[in-house]
Design a protein around this motif. Structure first.
Motif, PDB file in Angstrom:
ATOM      1  N   ILE A  37       0.850  -1.203   0.000  1.00 14.77           N
ATOM      2  CA  ILE A  37       0.000   0.000   0.000  1.00 14.77           C
ATOM      3  C   ILE A  37       0.879   1.243   0.000  1.00 14.77           C
ATOM      4  O   ILE A  37       0.641   2.181  -0.773  1.00 14.77           O
ATOM      5  N   SER A  38       1.912   1.265   0.853  1.00 13.08           N
ATOM      6  CA  SER A  38       2.782   2.444   0.934  1.00 13.08           C
ATOM      7  C   SER A  38       3.568   2.673  -0.357  1.00 13.08           C
ATOM      8  O   SER A  38       3.936   3.809  -0.661  1.00 13.08           O
ATOM      9  N   GLN A  39       3.794   1.617  -1.132  1.00 18.85           N
ATOM     10  CA  GLN A  39       4.495   1.735  -2.410  1.00 18.85           C
ATOM     11  C   GLN A  39       3.546   2.078  -3.558  1.00 18.85           C
ATOM     12  O   GLN A  39       3.973   2.233  -4.691  1.00 18.85           O
ATOM     13  N   GLY A  40       2.255   2.147  -3.276  1.00 20.16           N
ATOM     14  CA  GLY A  40       1.283   2.472  -4.313  1.00 20.16           C
ATOM     15  C   GLY A  40       0.942   1.307  -5.223  1.00 20.16           C
ATOM     16  O   GLY A  40       0.398   1.507  -6.308  1.00 20.16           O
ATOM     17  N   LEU A  41       1.231   0.087  -4.780  1.00 19.55           N
ATOM     18  CA  LEU A  41       0.955  -1.089  -5.595  1.00 19.55           C
ATOM     19  C   LEU A  41      -0.405  -1.701  -5.291  1.00 19.55           C
ATOM     20  O   LEU A  41      -0.920  -2.496  -6.073  1.00 19.55           O
ATOM     21  N   VAL A  42      -0.984  -1.328  -4.148  1.00 19.37           N
ATOM     22  CA  VAL A  42      -2.300  -1.809  -3.722  1.00 19.37           C
ATOM     23  C   VAL A  42      -3.103  -0.615  -3.214  1.00 19.37           C
ATOM     24  O   VAL A  42      -2.563   0.263  -2.539  1.00 19.37           O
ATOM     25  N   ALA A  43      -4.390  -0.602  -3.547  1.00 23.85           N
ATOM     26  CA  ALA A  43      -5.312   0.437  -3.072  1.00 23.85           C
ATOM     27  C   ALA A  43      -6.312  -0.192  -2.105  1.00 23.85           C
ATOM     28  O   ALA A  43      -6.644  -1.375  -2.221  1.00 23.85           O
ATOM     29  N   VAL A  44      -6.799   0.626  -1.157  1.00 22.61           N
ATOM     30  CA  VAL A  44      -7.767   0.177  -0.152  1.00 22.61           C
ATOM     31  C   VAL A  44      -9.119   0.780  -0.469  1.00 22.61           C
ATOM     32  O   VAL A  44      -9.223   1.954  -0.823  1.00 22.61           O
ATOM     33  N   ALA A  45     -10.165  -0.022  -0.318  1.00 14.74           N
ATOM     34  CA  ALA A  45     -11.544   0.457  -0.506  1.00 14.74           C
ATOM     35  C   ALA A  45     -12.407  -0.141   0.593  1.00 14.74           C
ATOM     36  O   ALA A  45     -12.171  -1.259   1.037  1.00 14.74           O
ATOM     37  N   GLU A  46     -13.385   0.602   1.042  1.00 11.24           N
ATOM     38  CA  GLU A  46     -14.347   0.094   2.019  1.00 11.24           C
ATOM     39  C   GLU A  46     -15.508  -0.550   1.274  1.00 11.24           C
ATOM     40  O   GLU A  46     -15.969  -0.028   0.260  1.00 11.24           O
ATOM     41  N   THR A  47     -15.968  -1.665   1.780  1.00  8.74           N
ATOM     42  CA  THR A  47     -17.130  -2.324   1.170  1.00  8.74           C
ATOM     43  C   THR A  47     -18.396  -1.796   1.817  1.00  8.74           C
ATOM     44  O   THR A  47     -18.347  -1.053   2.801  1.00  8.74           O
ATOM     45  N   ASP A  48     -19.535  -2.187   1.296  1.00  7.53           N
ATOM     46  CA  ASP A  48     -20.820  -1.774   1.857  1.00  7.53           C
ATOM     47  C   ASP A  48     -20.982  -2.241   3.295  1.00  7.53           C
ATOM     48  O   ASP A  48     -21.661  -1.596   4.086  1.00  7.53           O
ATOM     49  N   GLN A  49     -20.374  -3.350   3.653  1.00  5.77           N
ATOM     50  CA  GLN A  49     -20.483  -3.896   4.995  1.00  5.77           C
ATOM     51  C   GLN A  49     -19.442  -3.307   5.947  1.00  5.77           C
ATOM     52  O   GLN A  49     -19.328  -3.737   7.081  1.00  5.77           O
ATOM     53  N   GLY A  50     -18.673  -2.333   5.503  1.00  3.95           N
ATOM     54  CA  GLY A  50     -17.662  -1.704   6.340  1.00  3.95           C
ATOM     55  C   GLY A  50     -16.348  -2.451   6.409  1.00  3.95           C
ATOM     56  O   GLY A  50     -15.442  -2.041   7.114  1.00  3.95           O
ATOM     57  N   ARG A  51     -16.229  -3.543   5.682  1.00  4.50           N
ATOM     58  CA  ARG A  51     -14.974  -4.286   5.627  1.00  4.50           C
ATOM     59  C   ARG A  51     -14.060  -3.658   4.594  1.00  4.50           C
ATOM     60  O   ARG A  51     -14.522  -3.047   3.639  1.00  4.50           O
ATOM     61  N   ARG A  52     -12.781  -3.850   4.786  1.00  2.60           N
ATOM     62  CA  ARG A  52     -11.828  -3.360   3.794  1.00  2.60           C
ATOM     63  C   ARG A  52     -11.692  -4.352   2.658  1.00  2.60           C
ATOM     64  O   ARG A  52     -11.714  -5.558   2.862  1.00  2.60           O
ATOM     65  N   TYR A  54      -9.241  -4.805  -1.010  1.00  2.00           N
ATOM     66  CA  TYR A  54      -7.989  -4.346  -1.605  1.00  2.00           C
ATOM     67  C   TYR A  54      -7.988  -4.645  -3.093  1.00  2.00           C
ATOM     68  O   TYR A  54      -8.582  -5.619  -3.541  1.00  2.00           O
ATOM     69  N   ALA A  55      -7.310  -3.801  -3.833  1.00  2.00           N
ATOM     70  CA  ALA A  55      -7.190  -3.991  -5.277  1.00  2.00           C
ATOM     71  C   ALA A  55      -5.772  -3.619  -5.701  1.00  2.00           C
ATOM     72  O   ALA A  55      -5.185  -2.666  -5.182  1.00  2.00           O
ATOM     73  N   VAL A  56      -5.241  -4.368  -6.632  1.00  2.00           N
ATOM     74  CA  VAL A  56      -3.933  -4.061  -7.201  1.00  2.00           C
ATOM     75  C   VAL A  56      -4.093  -2.839  -8.099  1.00  2.00           C
ATOM     76  O   VAL A  56      -5.010  -2.762  -8.918  1.00  2.00           O
ATOM     77  N   THR A  57      -3.218  -1.872  -7.925  1.00  2.00           N
ATOM     78  CA  THR A  57      -3.254  -0.659  -8.748  1.00  2.00           C
ATOM     79  C   THR A  57      -2.676  -0.947 -10.134  1.00  2.00           C
ATOM     80  O   THR A  57      -2.106  -2.023 -10.371  1.00  2.00           O
ATOM     81  N   ASP A  58      -2.805   0.008 -11.020  1.00  2.00           N
ATOM     82  CA  ASP A  58      -2.215  -0.139 -12.352  1.00  2.00           C
ATOM     83  C   ASP A  58      -0.709  -0.357 -12.248  1.00  2.00           C
ATOM     84  O   ASP A  58      -0.140  -1.163 -12.987  1.00  2.00           O
ATOM     85  N   GLU A  59      -0.071   0.346 -11.325  1.00  2.00           N
ATOM     86  CA  GLU A  59       1.374   0.179 -11.124  1.00  2.00           C
ATOM     87  C   GLU A  59       1.696  -1.235 -10.632  1.00  2.00           C
ATOM     88  O   GLU A  59       2.660  -1.854 -11.072  1.00  2.00           O
ATOM     89  N   GLY A  60       0.872  -1.753  -9.726  1.00  2.00           N
ATOM     90  CA  GLY A  60       1.056  -3.121  -9.239  1.00  2.00           C
ATOM     91  C   GLY A  60       0.874  -4.138 -10.349  1.00  2.00           C
ATOM     92  O   GLY A  60       1.632  -5.105 -10.453  1.00  2.00           O
ATOM     93  N   GLN A  61      -0.112  -3.920 -11.191  1.00  2.00           N
ATOM     94  CA  GLN A  61      -0.351  -4.826 -12.313  1.00  2.00           C
ATOM     95  C   GLN A  61       0.804  -4.768 -13.306  1.00  2.00           C
ATOM     96  O   GLN A  61       1.231  -5.793 -13.831  1.00  2.00           O
ATOM     97  N   ARG A  62       1.330  -3.571 -13.532  1.00  2.00           N
ATOM     98  CA  ARG A  62       2.473  -3.424 -14.430  1.00  2.00           C
ATOM     99  C   ARG A  62       3.667  -4.211 -13.887  1.00  2.00           C
ATOM    100  O   ARG A  62       4.366  -4.915 -14.632  1.00  2.00           O
ATOM    101  N   LEU A  63       3.889  -4.141 -12.580  1.00  2.00           N
ATOM    102  CA  LEU A  63       4.977  -4.892 -11.962  1.00  2.00           C
ATOM    103  C   LEU A  63       4.794  -6.394 -12.157  1.00  2.00           C
ATOM    104  O   LEU A  63       5.730  -7.100 -12.518  1.00  2.00           O
ATOM    105  N   LEU A  64       3.575  -6.879 -11.945  1.00  2.00           N
ATOM    106  CA  LEU A  64       3.302  -8.296 -12.173  1.00  2.00           C
ATOM    107  C   LEU A  64       3.535  -8.678 -13.627  1.00  2.00           C
ATOM    108  O   LEU A  64       4.125  -9.728 -13.922  1.00  2.00           O
ATOM    109  N   ASP A  65       3.077  -7.830 -14.542  1.00  2.00           N
ATOM    110  CA  ASP A  65       3.267  -8.104 -15.971  1.00  2.00           C
ATOM    111  C   ASP A  65       4.755  -8.176 -16.315  1.00  2.00           C
ATOM    112  O   ASP A  65       5.176  -9.053 -17.064  1.00  2.00           O
ATOM    113  N   GLU A  66       5.535  -7.239 -15.769  1.00  2.00           N
ATOM    114  CA  GLU A  66       6.969  -7.226 -16.043  1.00  2.00           C
ATOM    115  C   GLU A  66       7.668  -8.465 -15.494  1.00  2.00           C
ATOM    116  O   GLU A  66       8.634  -8.949 -16.075  1.00  2.00           O
TER     117      GLU A  66
END
Length: 74
Positions: A37-52, A54-66
């Motif tokens: 998260i601190s490296q900007g590779l994962v983003a945090v989102a709250e769900t409707d139920q108040g749970r967190r 997580y999603a891989v950011t475009d930068e995180g996906q690029r890293l995986l692709d590389e």
């Protein structure tokens, strides 16, 4: 921007997040998650139920692709 140095464990966490939105991470993986998260590779989102969620950011996906990592690989 230089690519962040990520461990194999971090790559595994990124793949788990793609597969499950981070719902099944253990304590060690959650520590790795904080770094991602601190490296900007994962983003945090709250769900409707108040749970967190997580999603891989475009930068995180690029890293995986590389690195040639696919989340759907067995």
């Amino acid at each position: 921007m230089a690519d962040p140095k990520v461990s194999d464990e971090a790559i595994a966490v990124l793949v788990d997040i793609i597969r499950t939105a981070g719902r099944d991470l253990n304590a060690g993986q959650r520590l790795e998650l904080d770094h991602l998260i601190s490296q900007g590779l994962v983003a945090v989102a709250e769900t409707d139920q108040g749970r967190r969620s997580y999603a891989v950011t475009d930068e995180g996906q690029r890293l995986l692709d590389e690195r040639g990592v696919g989340a759907n690989e067995a």
